[in-house]
Enzyme design. Sequence first.
Site, PDB file in Angstrom:
ATOM      1  N   TYR A 134       0.793  -1.169   0.048  1.00  0.00           N
ATOM      2  CA  TYR A 134      -0.010  -0.190   0.202  1.00  0.00           C
ATOM      3  C   TYR A 134       1.045   1.130   0.332  1.00  0.00           C
ATOM      4  O   TYR A 134       1.554   1.472   0.861  1.00  0.00           O
ATOM      5  CB  TYR A 134      -0.749  -0.235   0.957  1.00  0.00           C
ATOM      6  CG  TYR A 134      -1.555   0.931   1.179  1.00  0.00           C
ATOM      7  CD1 TYR A 134      -1.934   2.183   0.438  1.00  0.00           C
ATOM      8  CD2 TYR A 134      -2.472   1.054   2.695  1.00  0.00           C
ATOM      9  CE1 TYR A 134      -3.099   3.268   0.752  1.00  0.00           C
ATOM     10  CE2 TYR A 134      -3.580   2.091   2.784  1.00  0.00           C
ATOM     11  CZ  TYR A 134      -3.396   2.957   2.101  1.00  0.00           C
ATOM     12  OH  TYR A 134      -4.335   4.040   1.779  1.00  0.00           O
ATOM     13  N   LYS A 162      -1.265  -1.840  -4.122  1.00  0.00           N
ATOM     14  CA  LYS A 162      -2.477  -0.968  -3.952  1.00  0.00           C
ATOM     15  C   LYS A 162      -1.939   1.040  -3.794  1.00  0.00           C
ATOM     16  O   LYS A 162      -1.725   1.283  -3.403  1.00  0.00           O
ATOM     17  CB  LYS A 162      -3.680  -0.347  -2.516  1.00  0.00           C
ATOM     18  CG  LYS A 162      -4.528   0.680  -2.652  1.00  0.00           C
ATOM     19  CD  LYS A 162      -5.592   0.796  -1.181  1.00  0.00           C
ATOM     20  CE  LYS A 162      -5.829   2.224  -1.286  1.00  0.00           C
ATOM     21  NZ  LYS A 162      -6.584   2.399  -0.058  1.00  0.00           N
TER      22      LYS A 162
END
Length: 296
Positions: A134, A162
């Site tokens: 992330y 992400k």
Amino acid sequence: MELKGIMPALLTPLTKEQTVNERALRQLTNHLIESGVHGIFALGTNGEFHLFNTEEKVKIAQIVIDEVNGRVPVLIGTGGNSTEEVIELSKRMEDIGADALSVITPYFVTPTQEEVIVHFQRIAEETSLPVLLYNIPSKTGMSLEPETVAKLAEVPNIVGIKDSSGNFENIKQYIEVTKGKDFSVFAGTDSLILKTLKAGGVGAVASTANMIPDIVLAIYSNWLNGNNEGAEEAQEKLKPLRDTFQYGTLPAALKKAVEIYGIPVGPPKLPVSELSGEGLEKVKLMVEGYKKQSVI
């Protein structure tokens, strides 16, 4: 288990007393699954993960995992500053039935790319679950370089990233350097969902899906079916909601929007204040606008 499609960045409903509102959390989770989302992403930035202690995080995850009941994959955020802390929390989430983990880069400290590679490698070694990296430099003060992501993509259970940098070039580079690997790139910035899909990404972790999941899902389904015009239209429809995010500290505006829409997600976790004044009026107008279009 394949991670792809639209996964809401789940809000964490709270009571006025700042405790987890289990009933509303179950209601929101169910509402999203019934809307057709492809996964649930809990305890991310919009889930206010950084403001909960370990026991609260485990409780939130347990409620979500129980309510989902195997219908879609559940990704739980276990990121933190120390490698040891992340490993401990990751093991607990694995024990209670999480399907995958999302691990943000450390924040407050600014590790080098070499240090962060070791950080993620150690975490991945200590869990059998898939790990989604992330990247959100505006909140953490550091960004994962494409070369770093390429190296981490070699780790068998690091399965994707992400990216919430808001920088489409970054997303394109992540896709480029991991081509041919079993690795997925997700948009973490809702304005870039369609662009990411067109560039070879597999989906999005979308905060706007908390309120308007049908529109976010329409971006994905239209793109999947080759209806670019429909996908562009749906992408454009996210703008009014996204435009209200500026009126409060994250996720105050989104929480208020979802509450006005009809799910009692309650206030943000202190020190973030509930939306009021002009910001509140703007959010009310925005929700009204979606209702007039029969979008919600």
